[in-house]
Design a protein around this motif. Structure first.
Motif, mmCIF file in Angstrom:
data_model
loop_
_atom_site.group_PDB
_atom_site.id
_atom_site.type_symbol
_atom_site.label_atom_id
_atom_site.label_comp_id
_atom_site.label_asym_id
_atom_site.label_seq_id
_atom_site.Cartn_x
_atom_site.Cartn_y
_atom_site.Cartn_z
ATOM 1 N N LEU A 143 -16.154 -19.609 -83.686
ATOM 2 C CA LEU A 143 -17.580 -19.364 -83.482
ATOM 3 C C LEU A 143 -18.025 -19.669 -82.061
ATOM 4 C CD1 LEU A 143 -18.954 -20.638 -86.908
ATOM 5 C CD2 LEU A 143 -18.904 -18.273 -86.086
ATOM 6 N N ILE A 144 -17.572 -20.774 -81.489
ATOM 7 C CA ILE A 144 -17.990 -21.073 -80.110
ATOM 8 C C ILE A 144 -17.418 -20.038 -79.150
ATOM 9 C CG2 ILE A 144 -16.181 -22.735 -79.490
ATOM 10 C CD1 ILE A 144 -18.439 -24.269 -77.938
ATOM 11 N N GLU A 145 -16.199 -19.590 -79.401
ATOM 12 C CA GLU A 145 -15.626 -18.556 -78.538
ATOM 13 C C GLU A 145 -16.449 -17.269 -78.617
ATOM 14 O OE1 GLU A 145 -11.513 -18.202 -79.692
ATOM 15 O OE2 GLU A 145 -11.064 -20.240 -79.028
ATOM 16 N N ASN A 146 -16.936 -16.936 -79.805
ATOM 17 C CA ASN A 146 -17.772 -15.745 -79.963
ATOM 18 C C ASN A 146 -19.107 -15.891 -79.254
ATOM 19 O OD1 ASN A 146 -15.910 -14.311 -81.453
ATOM 20 N ND2 ASN A 146 -16.709 -14.999 -83.406
ATOM 21 N N ILE A 147 -19.696 -17.071 -79.309
ATOM 22 C CA ILE A 147 -20.999 -17.282 -78.662
ATOM 23 C C ILE A 147 -20.851 -17.270 -77.145
ATOM 24 C CG2 ILE A 147 -22.908 -18.896 -78.335
ATOM 25 C CD1 ILE A 147 -22.465 -19.737 -81.279
ATOM 26 N N ILE A 148 -19.814 -17.928 -76.643
ATOM 27 C CA ILE A 148 -19.575 -17.904 -75.195
ATOM 28 C C ILE A 148 -19.292 -16.472 -74.755
ATOM 29 C CG2 ILE A 148 -17.966 -18.614 -73.369
ATOM 30 C CD1 ILE A 148 -17.817 -21.343 -74.726
ATOM 31 N N ASP A 149 -18.647 -15.700 -75.643
ATOM 32 C CA ASP A 149 -18.408 -14.273 -75.445
ATOM 33 C C ASP A 149 -17.667 -13.977 -74.147
ATOM 34 O OD1 ASP A 149 -18.456 -11.614 -76.220
ATOM 35 O OD2 ASP A 149 -20.324 -11.224 -75.148
ATOM 36 N N SER A 150 -16.582 -14.693 -73.941
ATOM 37 C CA SER A 150 -15.723 -14.430 -72.796
ATOM 38 C C SER A 150 -14.287 -14.371 -73.298
ATOM 39 C CB SER A 150 -15.856 -15.536 -71.757
ATOM 40 O OG SER A 150 -14.837 -15.422 -70.792
ATOM 41 N N PRO A 151 -13.566 -13.321 -72.965
ATOM 42 C CA PRO A 151 -12.167 -13.259 -73.401
ATOM 43 C C PRO A 151 -11.317 -14.342 -72.740
ATOM 44 C CG PRO A 151 -12.652 -11.468 -71.879
ATOM 45 C CD PRO A 151 -13.953 -12.151 -72.177
ATOM 46 N N ASN A 152 -11.866 -15.004 -71.736
ATOM 47 C CA ASN A 152 -11.139 -16.059 -71.038
ATOM 48 C C ASN A 152 -11.317 -17.428 -71.680
ATOM 49 O OD1 ASN A 152 -10.363 -14.223 -68.935
ATOM 50 N ND2 ASN A 152 -12.461 -14.354 -68.198
ATOM 51 N N ALA A 153 -12.276 -17.583 -72.580
ATOM 52 C CA ALA A 153 -12.564 -18.880 -73.200
ATOM 53 C C ALA A 153 -11.712 -19.068 -74.450
ATOM 54 C CB ALA A 153 -14.036 -18.982 -73.549
ATOM 55 N N SER A 177 -10.038 -22.068 -69.965
ATOM 56 C CA SER A 177 -10.311 -20.748 -69.406
ATOM 57 C C SER A 177 -9.118 -20.291 -68.588
ATOM 58 C CB SER A 177 -11.557 -20.783 -68.515
ATOM 59 O OG SER A 177 -11.778 -19.508 -67.945
ATOM 60 N N SER A 178 -8.916 -19.006 -68.549
ATOM 61 C CA SER A 178 -7.828 -18.454 -67.735
ATOM 62 C C SER A 178 -8.261 -18.282 -66.274
ATOM 63 C CB SER A 178 -7.344 -17.121 -68.309
ATOM 64 O OG SER A 178 -8.412 -16.221 -68.428
ATOM 65 N N HIS A 179 -9.462 -18.765 -65.959
ATOM 66 C CA HIS A 179 -9.962 -18.753 -64.579
ATOM 67 C C HIS A 179 -10.328 -20.187 -64.182
ATOM 68 C CE1 HIS A 179 -10.114 -14.616 -65.494
ATOM 69 N NE2 HIS A 179 -11.158 -14.253 -64.784
ATOM 70 N N THR A 180 -10.238 -20.507 -62.901
ATOM 71 C CA THR A 180 -10.777 -21.777 -62.432
ATOM 72 C C THR A 180 -12.297 -21.646 -62.531
ATOM 73 O OG1 THR A 180 -10.756 -21.040 -60.147
ATOM 74 C CG2 THR A 180 -8.838 -22.287 -60.890
ATOM 75 N N LYS A 181 -12.914 -22.647 -63.134
ATOM 76 C CA LYS A 181 -14.335 -22.459 -63.444
ATOM 77 C C LYS A 181 -14.991 -23.771 -63.847
ATOM 78 C CE LYS A 181 -16.905 -19.951 -66.893
ATOM 79 N NZ LYS A 181 -17.006 -18.907 -67.839
ATOM 80 N N GLN A 182 -16.242 -23.923 -63.452
ATOM 81 C CA GLN A 182 -17.100 -25.022 -63.891
ATOM 82 C C GLN A 182 -17.933 -24.537 -65.077
ATOM 83 O OE1 GLN A 182 -17.703 -28.182 -63.157
ATOM 84 N NE2 GLN A 182 -16.442 -28.433 -61.346
ATOM 85 N N PRO A 183 -18.237 -25.408 -66.029
ATOM 86 C CA PRO A 183 -19.099 -24.988 -67.134
ATOM 87 C C PRO A 183 -20.550 -24.854 -66.687
ATOM 88 C CG PRO A 183 -18.579 -27.311 -67.330
ATOM 89 C CD PRO A 183 -17.788 -26.792 -66.168
ATOM 90 N N SER A 184 -21.247 -23.908 -67.291
ATOM 91 C CA SER A 184 -22.683 -23.766 -67.040
ATOM 92 C C SER A 184 -23.421 -24.766 -67.933
ATOM 93 C CB SER A 184 -23.138 -22.352 -67.385
ATOM 94 O OG SER A 184 -23.050 -22.136 -68.785
ATOM 95 N N ARG A 185 -24.712 -24.890 -67.722
ATOM 96 C CA ARG A 185 -25.540 -25.751 -68.569
ATOM 97 C C ARG A 185 -25.490 -25.268 -70.023
ATOM 98 N NH1 ARG A 185 -26.063 -30.477 -68.592
ATOM 99 N NH2 ARG A 185 -26.103 -30.441 -70.814
#
Length: 191
Positions: free
Chosen positions: A36-46, A142-150
């Protein structure tokens, strides 16, 4: 958080709470939370992961989108001050955000495993019980280097609480079964 994400979040929370309340197996509840969280974030990288603390080791709880080989490699890892994001988060009892696994010292001993499976960042939050005891970790890779958003951090907090409910319910159920078994044995001895 936009209206669509908020609506998805409320629906997801309801689904998880229903599963927990109706006594679905822990694995089903945790897998549902991850999906469910992966669906809400809606990124194939998450890709999400829930690890459960047993003693000083983290055991696989759920990670439906992570490669099985990676899950098998980290299953049973001992927590500590520099044990990737999850082992460190549980050890310190603080959220551990690693935006670049390849260059972060917390991942020095584990980065080869992560990079081999194209995991570039990992944000981990300790799952705390209602008594403020650590139960495990909730992570987003994530498959990308990335900071989380709020928004990402808000979602993680909400789903970490749902994970806590599921784990605590399972632990309570196991304690109840053990006590019932002990009482049954005591009654048999008395008779």
């Amino acid at each position: 958080m936009n209206q669509e994400q908020l609506s998805s979040l409320l629906e997801a929370q309801q689904q998880v709470i229903e599963k927990i309340a109706l006594g679905a197996p822990l694995k089903v509840c945790l897998t549902t939370i991850c999906e469910l969280i992966e669906n809400i974030i809606d990124s194939p990288n998450a890709k999400s992961s829930i690890l459960i603390l047993e003693g000083v080791q983290l055991r696989h709880g759920a990670a439906p989108s992570l490669p099985k080989a990676y899950c098998d490699l980290i299953d049973g890892v001992t927590i500590g001050p520099s044990v990737g994001s999850c082992g460190t988060a549980v050890y310190t009892q603080k959220q551990t955000i690693v935006s670049d696994i390849e260059h972060d010292p917390l991942w020095a001993d584990y980065k080869a495993y992560a990079l081999e499976h194209n995991l570039r960042s990992c944000w981990s939050t300790p799952i705390m019980s209602s008594q403020k005891e650590v139960l495990g970790s909730f992570a987003i890779y994530s498959s990308h280097t990335k900071q989380p958003s709020r928004v990402d951090l808000d979602l993680i907090e909400r789903f970490t609480h749902l994970s806590s409910l599921a784990i605590e319910k399972e632990q309570s159920s196991l304690r109840e079964k053990k006590l019932t078994s002990q009482l049954r044995l005591s009654n048999e001895k008395l008779q």
